[in-house]
Scaffold this active site. Structure first.
Site, short mmCIF file in Angstrom:
data_model
loop_
_atom_site.label_atom_id
_atom_site.label_comp_id
_atom_site.label_asym_id
_atom_site.label_seq_id
_atom_site.Cartn_x
_atom_site.Cartn_y
_atom_site.Cartn_z
N ARG A 25 -1.64 5.96 3.78
CA ARG A 25 -2.34 5.30 4.78
C ARG A 25 -2.48 6.42 5.90
O ARG A 25 -3.39 6.06 6.63
CB ARG A 25 -1.80 4.01 5.25
N LEU B 42 -1.01 9.70 -5.10
CA LEU B 42 0.27 10.34 -5.03
C LEU B 42 0.38 11.36 -4.15
O LEU B 42 -0.49 12.35 -3.86
CB LEU B 42 0.82 10.58 -6.59
N HIS B 43 1.48 11.50 -3.36
CA HIS B 43 1.82 12.80 -2.53
C HIS B 43 3.14 13.12 -2.57
O HIS B 43 3.93 12.87 -3.46
CB HIS B 43 1.52 12.14 -1.02
N GLU C 158 12.59 4.98 0.67
CA GLU C 158 13.24 4.33 1.73
C GLU C 158 12.33 4.31 3.11
O GLU C 158 12.58 3.42 3.83
CB GLU C 158 14.77 5.12 2.18
N LYS C 159 10.97 4.71 3.14
CA LYS C 159 10.03 4.43 3.99
C LYS C 159 9.67 3.07 4.03
O LYS C 159 9.82 2.42 5.16
CB LYS C 159 9.04 5.25 3.97
N ASP C 160 9.71 2.33 3.07
CA ASP C 160 9.27 1.00 2.83
C ASP C 160 10.84 0.41 2.83
O ASP C 160 11.16 -0.33 1.74
CB ASP C 160 8.56 0.54 1.86
N VAL D 86 10.09 11.47 2.90
CA VAL D 86 9.45 12.88 2.94
C VAL D 86 8.63 12.77 4.11
O VAL D 86 7.77 11.90 4.26
CB VAL D 86 8.79 13.31 1.71
N HIS E 153 5.99 10.62 -3.38
CA HIS E 153 6.17 10.11 -4.67
C HIS E 153 6.59 11.23 -5.66
O HIS E 153 7.35 10.94 -6.52
CB HIS E 153 4.66 9.92 -5.18
N MET F 249 1.37 2.69 -6.12
CA MET F 249 -0.06 2.25 -6.06
C MET F 249 -0.95 3.36 -5.92
O MET F 249 -2.14 3.44 -5.64
CB MET F 249 -0.44 1.51 -4.80
#
Ligand code: PAF
Length: 302
Positions: free
Chosen positions: A208, A52-53, A169-171, A197, A56, A49
Site C-alpha cells: 500500500r 511481492l516486495h 510481524e508488520k501485521d 523489513v 515478502h 496477496m
C-alpha cells in the site's frame, strides 16, 4: 474456470517461471502436496496477496530455512476487504511476482481464482471467526476484516497442510489472531513470525506504500519516528500508557496523518498494556492520503 489474471497471463507466467510451478486449482495443489509428503518432505507456506516486495522475500528466505518445500500463495482475498476499501485497486503484479519467486527459489506458486477459493458467494459460505481481538484495533476500523483473513488462512492451511506457515510481524494483530486460530482449532502447524523489513528511512515495506504521492512518501517515515519516540519515552520510565497514546495520536495529527489508533498492548496477546507488563508492543494505524499505513514496535521491559 478462468485463471485469476486471464489465460494469456497464466501461460506467460508458466513460461516466465520454468522452475517454479504455478498451480491454480486445489486438485493440482493437493496432488503436488501428496507427492512431497510421500517423499517425506517438509512443507512451508507463505500466504500473500502478491505485489511481492523485500518484506515478502524475507518471508520466503525464512520459509526456505524451515522446510524442504515452499509454497507461496498469491490471492487477493475479497472477503478481507470491506465495502469501499481498495480491493479493486489493490496492486496486482503477477509477472513480476513470479519472476521474483523464480529468482529466489520457491517450489510452487499457488494462484487460485476467486471461484476456486469461494465457489459460492462469499457471504453464503462457512467462515472462521476468532472472537474478541478480531473486533479491536484494525478490526474496529475494518469490520469483518479478520474474519476474512482467518477464513482464507484456514482454507489455505487445509489445502497445503504445511508444517510451518510464515507471516510478517508488520501485521502483528493478524499474526496473533492466526496463532489463536491455530491453537483453538488444533492445526498441527507452527506459525513463524518474521520481523518487519523497512525502507532506508524506516517506513515499513507494504504494497500500500504505492498509494503515497511523492510528498506523502517523504512524510511517511514520521510514523516510524513516532513509534521510536514513544519507545524512547517508555524506556526512560514513562508507564502512563494511556496518556502516551493520547499524546501520540495528537502528534500524528500534527504531522499530517489521520490516525485510526495508537495503542500500547501486551505483546503476547494484545491485552491493553499495564505498567507491570514485561513485554509490550506499540501499534499504530494511520492514513496518509489514500494509504492506510500500519506499523508497530515491540519492547522488552525490565
Ligand atoms: O497478510 C496478508 O497478505 C493477507 O492478510 C493474507 C495473510 C495473505 C491473507 O489473505
Amino acid at each position: 474456470m478462468s485463471p485469476p489474471y486471464g489465460r494469456a497471463i497464466f501461460h506467460r507466467l508458466n513460461r516466465a517461471i520454468s522452475d517454479v510451478q504455478t498451480i491454480e486449482t486445489s486438485d493440482a495443489l493437493r496432488a503436488m502436496i501428496a507427492a512431497w509428503r510421500a517423499a517425506g518432505e517438509g512443507i512451508a507456506l507463505v500466504p500473500t496477496m502478491g505485489n511481492l516486495h523485500a518484506g515478502h522475500w524475507e518471508l520466503l528466505k525464512v520459509a526456505r530455512g524451515l522446510a524442504k518445500r515452499v509454497v507461496v500463495s498469491i490471492f487477493v482475498n475479497p472477503a478481507q476487504f470491506g465495502a469501499g476499501e481498495d480491493f479493486a485497486g489493490y496492486p496486482r503484479t503477477p509477472l513480476e511476482d513470479a519472476e521474483g519467486l523464480r529468482a529466489r527459489g520457491a517450489d510452487v506458486l499457488f494462484m487460485p481464482t476467486a471461484q476456486v477459493m469461494y465457489p459460492a458467494a462469499v457471504q453464503s459460505m462457512s467462515f472462521v471467526e476468532v472472537p474478541g481481538l478480531s473486533g479491536e484495533l484494525c478490526g474496529a476500523f475494518r469490520p469483518g476484516h479478520f474474519r476474512g483473513v482467518a477464513t482464507i488462512v484456514c482454507k489455505l492451511f487445509n489445502l497445503v497442510q504445511p508444517d510451518v506457515a510464515v507471516f510478517g510481524e508488520k501485521d502483528y494483530q493478524q499474526l496473533i489472531i492466526i496463532r489463536r486460530m491455530v491453537a483453538d482449532l488444533d492445526f498441527p502447524i507452527r506459525i513463524q513470525g518474521v520481523p518487519t523489513v523497512r525502507e532506508a528511512d524506516g517506513l515499513a515495506m507494504s504494497s500500500r506504500n504505492a498509494y503515497l504521492e511523492p510528498a506523502e512518501r517523504a512524510r511517511a517515515s514520521q510514523l516510524y519516528r513516532s513509534l521510536r519516540e514513544a519507545e524512547s519515552a517508555i524506556r526512560q520510565g514513562d508507564r502512563n500508557f494511556r496518556a502516551l497514546e493520547r499524546q501520540f495520536l495528537q502528534r500524528l495529527e500534527e504531522r499530517g496523518f489521520r490516525p485510526d489508533y495508537f495503542s500500547i498492548r501486551r505483546s503476547e496477546d494484545l491485552e491493553v498494556a499495564e505498567r507491570d507488563h514485561k513485554s509490550v508492543i506499540i501499534l499504530v494505524a494511520a492514513w496518509l492520503g489514500k494509504a492506510r499505513l500500519i506499523d508497530n514496535m515491540k519492547l522488552e521491559l525490565r
